[in-house]
Design a protein around this motif. Structure first.
Motif, PDB file in Angstrom:
ATOM      1  N   GLY A  58       0.781  -1.230   0.000  1.00 48.95           N
ATOM      2  CA  GLY A  58       0.000   0.000   0.000  1.00 48.95           C
ATOM      3  C   GLY A  58       0.810   1.276   0.000  1.00 48.95           C
ATOM      4  O   GLY A  58       0.304   2.329  -0.411  1.00 48.95           O
ATOM      5  N   SER A  59       2.055   1.213   0.457  1.00 49.48           N
ATOM      6  CA  SER A  59       2.955   2.373   0.491  1.00 49.48           C
ATOM      7  C   SER A  59       4.382   1.853   0.568  1.00 49.48           C
ATOM      8  O   SER A  59       4.610   0.683   0.897  1.00 49.48           O
ATOM      9  N   PRO A  60       5.379   2.694   0.283  1.00 46.14           N
ATOM     10  CA  PRO A  60       6.771   2.225   0.325  1.00 46.14           C
ATOM     11  C   PRO A  60       7.187   1.785   1.719  1.00 46.14           C
ATOM     12  O   PRO A  60       6.875   2.434   2.716  1.00 46.14           O
ATOM     13  N   HIS A  61       7.886   0.668   1.780  1.00 44.72           N
ATOM     14  CA  HIS A  61       8.454   0.133   3.013  1.00 44.72           C
ATOM     15  C   HIS A  61       9.890  -0.306   2.748  1.00 44.72           C
ATOM     16  O   HIS A  61      10.244  -0.639   1.616  1.00 44.72           O
ATOM     17  N   ALA A  62      10.687  -0.323   3.803  1.00 52.55           N
ATOM     18  CA  ALA A  62      12.022  -0.915   3.738  1.00 52.55           C
ATOM     19  C   ALA A  62      11.916  -2.356   4.223  1.00 52.55           C
ATOM     20  O   ALA A  62      11.311  -2.635   5.257  1.00 52.55           O
ATOM     21  N   PHE A  63      12.498  -3.285   3.464  1.00 49.91           N
ATOM     22  CA  PHE A  63      12.408  -4.714   3.759  1.00 49.91           C
ATOM     23  C   PHE A  63      13.715  -5.199   4.385  1.00 49.91           C
ATOM     24  O   PHE A  63      14.803  -4.833   3.926  1.00 49.91           O
ATOM     25  N   PHE A  64      13.587  -6.069   5.409  1.00 49.38           N
ATOM     26  CA  PHE A  64      14.771  -6.562   6.112  1.00 49.38           C
ATOM     27  C   PHE A  64      14.739  -8.099   6.186  1.00 49.38           C
ATOM     28  O   PHE A  64      14.703  -8.752   5.163  1.00 49.38           O
ATOM     29  N   GLU A  65      14.724  -8.670   7.382  1.00 45.78           N
ATOM     30  CA  GLU A  65      14.764 -10.126   7.531  1.00 45.78           C
ATOM     31  C   GLU A  65      13.497 -10.782   6.983  1.00 45.78           C
ATOM     32  O   GLU A  65      12.426 -10.170   6.969  1.00 45.78           O
ATOM     33  N   SER A  66      13.632 -12.053   6.564  1.00 46.57           N
ATOM     34  CA  SER A  66      12.467 -12.808   6.113  1.00 46.57           C
ATOM     35  C   SER A  66      12.572 -14.255   6.587  1.00 46.57           C
ATOM     36  O   SER A  66      13.657 -14.734   6.942  1.00 46.57           O
ATOM     37  N   HIS A  67      11.434 -14.921   6.600  1.00 45.29           N
ATOM     38  CA  HIS A  67      11.349 -16.342   6.965  1.00 45.29           C
ATOM     39  C   HIS A  67      10.345 -16.995   6.029  1.00 45.29           C
ATOM     40  O   HIS A  67       9.288 -16.419   5.764  1.00 45.29           O
ATOM     41  N   ILE A  68      10.678 -18.177   5.512  1.00 40.67           N
ATOM     42  CA  ILE A  68       9.868 -18.817   4.477  1.00 40.67           C
ATOM     43  C   ILE A  68       9.443 -20.212   4.912  1.00 40.67           C
ATOM     44  O   ILE A  68      10.248 -20.982   5.451  1.00 40.67           O
ATOM     45  N   TRP A  69       8.176 -20.528   4.659  1.00 35.53           N
ATOM     46  CA  TRP A  69       7.670 -21.891   4.789  1.00 35.53           C
ATOM     47  C   TRP A  69       7.317 -22.389   3.392  1.00 35.53           C
ATOM     48  O   TRP A  69       6.457 -21.819   2.719  1.00 35.53           O
ATOM     49  N   ASN A  70       7.944 -23.454   2.935  1.00 36.52           N
ATOM     50  CA  ASN A  70       7.668 -23.994   1.608  1.00 36.52           C
ATOM     51  C   ASN A  70       6.432 -24.889   1.651  1.00 36.52           C
ATOM     52  O   ASN A  70       5.870 -25.170   2.721  1.00 36.52           O
ATOM     53  N   LEU A  71       5.996 -25.336   0.467  1.00 35.49           N
ATOM     54  CA  LEU A  71       4.829 -26.219   0.363  1.00 35.49           C
ATOM     55  C   LEU A  71       5.080 -27.475   1.193  1.00 35.49           C
ATOM     56  O   LEU A  71       6.057 -28.189   0.966  1.00 35.49           O
ATOM     57  N   ASN A  72       4.172 -27.772   2.145  1.00 37.10           N
ATOM     58  CA  ASN A  72       4.447 -28.792   3.162  1.00 37.10           C
ATOM     59  C   ASN A  72       3.426 -29.924   3.163  1.00 37.10           C
ATOM     60  O   ASN A  72       3.219 -30.586   4.173  1.00 37.10           O
ATOM     61  N   VAL A  73       2.765 -30.165   2.024  1.00 38.52           N
ATOM     62  CA  VAL A  73       1.768 -31.226   1.930  1.00 38.52           C
ATOM     63  C   VAL A  73       2.477 -32.569   1.684  1.00 38.52           C
ATOM     64  O   VAL A  73       3.276 -32.674   0.750  1.00 38.52           O
ATOM     65  N   PRO A  74       2.223 -33.609   2.492  1.00 41.61           N
ATOM     66  CA  PRO A  74       2.905 -34.895   2.309  1.00 41.61           C
ATOM     67  C   PRO A  74       2.749 -35.425   0.892  1.00 41.61           C
ATOM     68  O   PRO A  74       1.693 -35.320   0.275  1.00 41.61           O
ATOM     69  N   SER A 113       9.191 -26.006  10.630  1.00 46.15           N
ATOM     70  CA  SER A 113       9.263 -24.626  11.115  1.00 46.15           C
ATOM     71  C   SER A 113       9.842 -23.665  10.088  1.00 46.15           C
ATOM     72  O   SER A 113      10.179 -22.529  10.408  1.00 46.15           O
ATOM     73  N   GLY A 114       9.968 -24.108   8.836  1.00 46.79           N
ATOM     74  CA  GLY A 114      10.446 -23.220   7.791  1.00 46.79           C
ATOM     75  C   GLY A 114      11.929 -22.939   7.895  1.00 46.79           C
ATOM     76  O   GLY A 114      12.684 -23.662   8.552  1.00 46.79           O
ATOM     77  N   GLU A 115      12.381 -21.849   7.252  1.00 42.48           N
ATOM     78  CA  GLU A 115      13.798 -21.503   7.233  1.00 42.48           C
ATOM     79  C   GLU A 115      13.968 -19.998   7.066  1.00 42.48           C
ATOM     80  O   GLU A 115      13.055 -19.292   6.622  1.00 42.48           O
ATOM     81  N   SER A 116      15.145 -19.512   7.444  1.00 41.96           N
ATOM     82  CA  SER A 116      15.453 -18.102   7.236  1.00 41.96           C
ATOM     83  C   SER A 116      15.528 -17.817   5.748  1.00 41.96           C
ATOM     84  O   SER A 116      16.178 -18.540   4.997  1.00 41.96           O
ATOM     85  N   GLY A 117      14.849 -16.768   5.325  1.00 36.78           N
ATOM     86  CA  GLY A 117      14.882 -16.371   3.928  1.00 36.78           C
ATOM     87  C   GLY A 117      15.917 -15.288   3.702  1.00 36.78           C
ATOM     88  O   GLY A 117      16.781 -15.042   4.555  1.00 36.78           O
ATOM     89  N   PRO A 118      15.855 -14.595   2.568  1.00 34.55           N
ATOM     90  CA  PRO A 118      16.838 -13.558   2.272  1.00 34.55           C
ATOM     91  C   PRO A 118      16.769 -12.405   3.271  1.00 34.55           C
ATOM     92  O   PRO A 118      15.696 -12.074   3.783  1.00 34.55           O
ATOM     93  N   TYR A 119      17.920 -11.792   3.531  1.00 35.60           N
ATOM     94  CA  TYR A 119      17.965 -10.521   4.242  1.00 35.60           C
ATOM     95  C   TYR A 119      17.989  -9.438   3.173  1.00 35.60           C
ATOM     96  O   TYR A 119      18.935  -9.343   2.391  1.00 35.60           O
TER      97      TYR A 119
END
Length: 241
Positions: A58-74, A113-119
C-alpha cells in the motif's frame, strides 16, 4: 520502527489461498498453502510468463529479515518452490532485482518450522514480487505456504538516478563508522537523509575515501547521496543499527 508482516493478501498468477499465521510449525494441509498450476504474464516484463506472487503493502516500506515456509503437503513437497527471484518496485512498473534464493524442500510433516529467507538489506518498495523459477520435482505446479518479512515504514523519495557516478558505502548495516569510497576526481557534495526524508547530514567530500560517524544516529534506513559538480548524483541505501 520495524514491524513483522505475515504476508497473505496476494495478487497471484492463479489460485488465491489462505495461510496460517504462526511463526513456528506449519500445517500439512492444502488449505494452508498457495499453489499455481498455470502460468501468466509476470508484472516484471523481464520475467516473462511463469508462477509468481506479488505483495502490495500500500505504500513504500524498507524490507529486512524474512522467513519462508515452503509447500508442506505430504507426498507433494516436490511442487514446492526451489529457485525464486525477488523483485521490488515502488510504482509497480519499474522493478529492482534483489537476487535469487533457493528454498529447501519441506519435509511434509507437522513440525516443519520453515527456514530463514533472504535478508533484504533495507531495500525499499511498495510491491514485493516473488517469481518461482523452478520447483523440486519439475512438475507443472509450483507453490509455497507462507513468508514472513520484517518491514519499516518510509516516506523517503527513493528515486535513484543511474549515472556514471559510482560509489560504495560500507559496512552495511553499520553501527559506528560508515566508509564512503568513490572513484571521481574533484569535490563532491555529500547528503544523508533519514527514512522520513529529512536531511540529517551534509558535507563536502574532497578525497576518494571519507568516514562518517553514525553511532549517535537513530537506527533505521538512510539514503546516502553523492553529487558531482555537473549535478550527476548517485544514491546508496544504508541501514544504521
Amino acid at each position: 520502527m520495524k514491524k513483522t508482516l505475515f504476508l497473505f493478501s496476494l495478487i497471484t498468477s492463479s489460485l488465491l489461498a489462505s495461510a496460517q499465521c504462526d511463526f513456528g510449525s506449519h500445517s500439512i494441509n492444502w488449505e494452508d498453502a498457495w499453489l499455481s498450476c498455470s502460468t501468466s504474464e509476470n508484472p516484471n516484463p523481464e520475467r516473462g510468463e511463469g508462477h509468481w506472487i506479488m505483495y502490495d503493502l500500500g505504500s513504500p516500506h524498507a524490507f529486512f529479515e524474512s522467513h519462508i515456509w515452503n509447500l508442506n503437503v505430504p507426498d507433494q513437497t516436490g511442487q514446492g518452490a526451489r529457485n525464486c527471484y525477488f523483485d521490488f518496485s515502488v510504482d509497480g512498473e519499474t522493478w529492482e532485482n534483489f537476487g535469487t534464493f533457493e528454498v529447501n524442500e519441506a519435509p511434509g510433516n507437522d513440525d516443519y518450522s520453515g527456514e530463514s529467507g533472504p535478508y533484504f538489506d533495507g531495500i525499499v518498495g511498495r510491491y514485493m514480487l516473488i517469481t518461482i523459477d523452478t520447483n523440486w520435482d519439475g512438475s507443472e505446479c509450483s507453490g509455497i505456504c507462507e513468508i514472513k518479512v520484517d518491514v519499516e515504514d518510509t516516506t523517503v523519495d527513493i528515486e535513484e538516478i543511474t549515472a556514471s557516478l559510482e560509489f560504495s558505502a560500507f559496512p552495511n548495516p553499520v553501527r559506528d563508522v560508515l566508509t564512503i569510497r568513490h572513484y571521481e576526481s574533484g569535490t563532491l557534495d555529500l547528503e544523508v537523509y533519514n527514512s522520513s526524508g529529512q536531511l540529517v547530514h551534509s558535507d563536502q567530500v574532497f578525497g576518494t575515501t571519507s568516514f562518517l560517524e553514525v553511532s549517535s544516529w537513530e537506527g533505521g534506513l538512510y539514503l546516502v547521496v553523492l553529487k558531482n559538480s555537473e549535478g550527476v548524483r548517485a544514491v546508496r541505501r544504508v541501514v544504521v543499527e
